[in-house]
Scaffold this active site. Structure first.
Site, PDB file in Angstrom:
ATOM      1  N   ASP A 106       6.340   9.526  18.984  1.00 18.14           N
ATOM      2  CA  ASP A 106       7.567   8.287  18.914  1.00 18.14           C
ATOM      3  C   ASP A 106       7.356   7.557  20.148  1.00 18.14           C
ATOM      4  O   ASP A 106       6.439   8.178  20.946  1.00 18.14           O
ATOM      5  CB  ASP A 106       8.905   9.281  19.025  1.00 18.14           C
ATOM      6  CG  ASP A 106      10.194   8.359  18.772  1.00 18.14           C
ATOM      7  OD1 ASP A 106      11.188   8.858  18.237  1.00 18.14           O
ATOM      8  OD2 ASP A 106       9.884   7.067  18.731  1.00 18.14           O
TER       9      ASP A 106
HETATM   10  C1  GLC Z   1      12.515   4.904  19.006  1.00 20.55           C
HETATM   11  C2  GLC Z   1      12.714   5.713  17.731  1.00 20.55           C
HETATM   12  C3  GLC Z   1      11.746   5.682  16.546  1.00 20.55           C
HETATM   13  C4  GLC Z   1      11.223   4.215  16.594  1.00 20.55           C
HETATM   14  C5  GLC Z   1      10.462   4.128  17.618  1.00 20.55           C
HETATM   15  C6  GLC Z   1       9.924   2.760  17.831  1.00 20.55           C
HETATM   16  O1  GLC Z   1      12.770   5.599  20.101  1.00 20.55           O
HETATM   17  O2  GLC Z   1      13.227   7.237  18.083  1.00 20.55           O
HETATM   18  O3  GLC Z   1      12.714   6.133  15.230  1.00 20.55           O
HETATM   19  O4  GLC Z   1      10.648   3.982  15.281  1.00 20.55           O
HETATM   20  O5  GLC Z   1      11.013   4.322  19.156  1.00 20.55           O
HETATM   21  O6  GLC Z   1      11.051   1.744  18.167  1.00 20.55           O
END
Ligand code: GLC
Length: 745
Positions: free
Chosen positions: A227
């Site tokens: 993430d």
């Molecule tokens: C965010 C979210 C994730 C997302 C990623 C990119 O914090 O937790 O679901 O795909 O970062 O935006």
């Protein structure tokens, strides 16, 4: 191993496993390795040409804003999710996106989770089947998916460091199965690890999760992406099985990886394996022709999905559908009719290609007189003038349609809700409007479930439309006038009160720790097992026609094997076409461990014409009966109840079956009790042989009366007692070791 790996330098390999920017991976021009673009999902393409952010702050390109997952989860319709995936695939390609970050299949442990609008269900089977369909659709278009957030990311509070304390059985039976189902069924291009810790280790460096289970047990062949910002230590992360750190950390992470390899702290073969997985997926989901998507067709699809997601919770007296051609005025009340709430806040926030509001759609659908009154302010503040205006509009209308919901600011990625209430001004409005006109329909727009006190049981018709996407307004107009039916069924229980919810006393944790003390018992597993009243149960929903189930049959080809074929006939006994969701629940009535009262183990959405009958066949495999115990899935012999119904509490038909599966011998050890030894197929004769040598006194110990006292005693303790009176000294440890050796199966 990908052929490029051998040609890459250590520095190049270390750069490839770390992002090049916020949304792009790195390239190696000399070998023709080009960058890949990853971006959000999951219910629309959030492509940013300029400044990148993961909180929905900066601009993104126009894209179809489909209903969010709490809506699409309510469709119970894999075919529809597949269509949605295909549409997202074409829109991703048009923008040069190679991996769309979704779907989210995290379980709804508590209705307070700010991100529940982005998750399908409180049940892993439903979430897994729908997630797999979404992924099949998008990957057929040559665009990869990113199954997220792996694992046990069930709250937003302290999400980047909170430690989820979850016992393994609960992980296996509740929090992992949706990921497992999708990996085995659809081989997603990528899996996104979560921010949080699981049992003390960050998910980004959790070897058991990322390598042992995901790859070793489930056979995941893609790459694991973090993430955004979830990597704490790139060296530990790569060693644990993480393949791509996003977003870029500049040269910091690549340098750390090079240094670790050079210092012998990181085996270069692990880096090679990660690069190979990355490049293999890059090849599979590579450059795309950027054909222009049919946005009108996608808008119509979004409308169809929104209608199929909408759950009709009440329709007393058949108030719905309204007659578009009748006389009499309709009071349309509520700011959400004019300013639709159609998506959630955070990384999934989309710039829609267009936006339908319900008021305009209603005006376009009927010639009846329409009177609009906003009724309340979106910021939730009191406004008596608006209240009076709305009450007056309702009083003089033939029917009132009241649009309520959660304001944007109440639920989002990044924080959790603290209560289940709508803004209090809305409850007052409902009460006043109902008093002025009992013929009232309430339409709800919310990502997570809300407290329906004062609404359910008081309002003749209630439509839960969730966050219906850019076409949600026109979908509701079509449902109100019967052009479309509300096809949804609850994928999350609506509780009567927050204090009834399973995680209530263990939410959201403190000091960086959250204990999943409710274990397996989330959602209907909790409410049904504890026989707790709810506002509306899991699987519930009404339609504009009626269905009858009959001829339920459960065939078990071989009772020594956990496999059953369930067939039944479904008939549309109403006067118009419609869809119903046949739900199949299994109960294990005589398990040696605690189990939920019932669990969803199969479902099928059927679309039938009036009078049409269809045979539905559902197959139950081993996992439909199994629970996780001592490192393996276990099906104990005995009775199981197979029940068919329209929701977890309306199970009109059920059949008891008996399985005579082999009882898995428990592993005997130094603490095993006398009973466990005597129940063990190999251990019993071994113990009986020893006792036999101990003469009458020894054999007396195994008498029925004695066993009532001795049975639950560890054998070691009994041997110690026996050694007190032995004519010769006995080395109990030696005897026990010999017994254990002889009893190894
Ligand atoms: C965010 C979210 C994730 C997302 C990623 C990119 O914090 O937790 O679901 O795909 O970062 O935006």
């Amino acid at each position: 191993m990908h052929p490029h790996v051998a040609q890459l330098t250590l520095e190049e390999k270390a750069s490839l496993v770390s992002g090049d920017s916020f949304w792009k991976t790195r390239s190696v021009d000399r070998l023709g390795i080009t960058a890949r673009t990853l971006t959000d999902g999951p219910h629309g393409v959030r492509y940013q040409k300029a400044t990148g952010d993961h909180l929905g702050v900066f601009a993104s390109e126009p894209a179809t804003s489909f209903p969010t997952a709490s809506a699409t989860g309510s469709t119970w319709d894999p075919a529809l999710l597949h269509e949605m995936g295909r549409a997202l695939g074409t829109e991703s390609k048009a923008l040069g996106v190679n991996v769309l970050l979704g779907p989210g299949v995290n379980m709804k442990r508590s209705p307070l989770c700010g991100r529940n609008f982005e998750y399908f269900a409180e049940d892993p089977l439903l979430a897994g089947v729908l997630g797999a369909a979404w992924i099949d659709g998008i990957q057929e278009q040559g665009v990869g998916a990113s199954l997220k957030h792996y694992a046990a990311n069930n709250q937003e509070t302290d999400r980047m460091r909170v430690n989820a304390q979850v016992d393994e059985r609960t992980l296996r039976e509740i929090y992992l199965p949706a990921f497992e189902h999708v990996v085995k069924a659809s081989q997603p291009a990528t899996v996104m690890c979560a921010y949080n810790k699981v049992n003390g280790t960050f998910a980004s460096e959790h070897h058991w999760l990322l390598t042992d289970v995901l790859r070793g047990e489930w056979g995941f062949a893609g790459y694991v992406v973090s993430d955004w910002g979830a990597v704490v230590n790139p060296v530990r992360a790569l060693a644990a099985g993480l393949d791509l750190e996003m977003p870029s950390t500049g040269e910091r992470s690549p340098a750390a990886l090079v240094a670790a390899v050079r210092a012998g702290e990181l085996d270069e073969s692990l880096l090679d394996a990660a690069v190979s997985r990355l490049l293999t997926v890059h090849d599979r989901f590579g450059e795309q022709d950027e054909e222009q998507p049919d946005f009108d067709a996608h808008h119509d699809l979004a409308k169809r999905i929104a209608a199929a997601s909408t759950v009709m919770l009440a329709n007393d007296g058949g108030l719905l559908p309204l007659d578009a051609a009748a006389g009499g005025s309709i009071a349309v009340i509520g700011e959400f009719a004019r300013s639709p709430r159609y998506q959630g806040a955070g990384s999934s926030h989309i710039k829609p290609t267009r936006l339908d509001d319900a008021l305009t759609a209603i005006l376009a659908t009927t010639d009846r007189e329409i009177v609009f009154a906003p009724g309340f302010r979106l910021d939730g503040s009191e406004d008596n003038e608006l209240l009076q205006e709305a009450t007056q509009a309702a009083a003089t209308a033939d029917v009132a349609v009241l649009f309520l919901g959660l304001p944007d600011a109440e639920e989002s990625e990044g924080f959790d809700r603290t209560h289940l209430r709508l803004p209090e001004a809305q409850y007052r409005l409902v009460s006043e409007v109902l008093w002025s006109n009992p013929n009232t329909v309430v339409v709800l727009s919310n990502g997570g479930v809300v407290d329906l006190t004062g609404i359910a049981g008081h309002t003749p018709a209630i439509l839960e439309s969730w966050l219906g996407g850019q076409a949600g307004g026109s979908a509701i107009a079509e449902i109100l006038f019967g052009i479309a039916e509300p096809g949804g069924r609850l994928a999350e229980t609506i509780p009567l009160a927050l204090t009834d919810t399973p995680a209530h006393v263990n939410w959201p944790g403190d000091h960086g720790q959250v204990a999943y003390g409710e274990r397996l018992y989330i959602g209907y597993r909790w409410y049904d097992t504890t026989r707790r009243d709810v506002a509306f149960p899991f699987g519930y929903g009404l339609g504009y026609t009626t269905f009858n189930y009959s001829d339920l049959r459960v065939q078990v080809p071989d009772i020594t094997r956990p496999h059953a074929i369930v067939t039944l006939t479904v008939e549309n006994t109403g006067t118009r076409a419609g869809a119903d969701v046949v739900q199949l629940y299994v109960s294990d009535t005589e398990a040696s461990v605690d189990r939920p009262l019932r669990e969803l183990k199969g479902f099928q959405k059927v679309h039938l014409q009036p009078g049409e009958r269809r045979e539905v066949v559902l197959e139950l495999d081993e996992r439909a009966f199994a629970f996780w115990s001592e490192g393996a899935w276990t099906v104990e012999p005995g009775e199981f109840i197979v029940a068919i119904g329209k929701n977890s509490r309306d199970l009109a038909h059920q059949v008891a079956i008996t399985l005579n599966t082999a009882k898995r011998a428990p592993v005997l050890d130094e603490e095993s009790t006398v009973h466990e030894w005597l129940d063990h197929p190999v251990g019993s004769p071994v113990l009986q042989g020893l006792i036999g040598q101990m003469g009458p006194e020894g054999q007396a110990m195994l008498g029925e009366e004695m066993l009532k006292m001795l049975g639950s005693m560890p054998l070691r303790t009994m041997l110690n007692f026996g050694a007190q009176n032995a004519p010769e000294p006995i080395d109990v440890d030696e005897v026990l070791a010999a017994l254990l050796q002889q009893s190894r199966v």
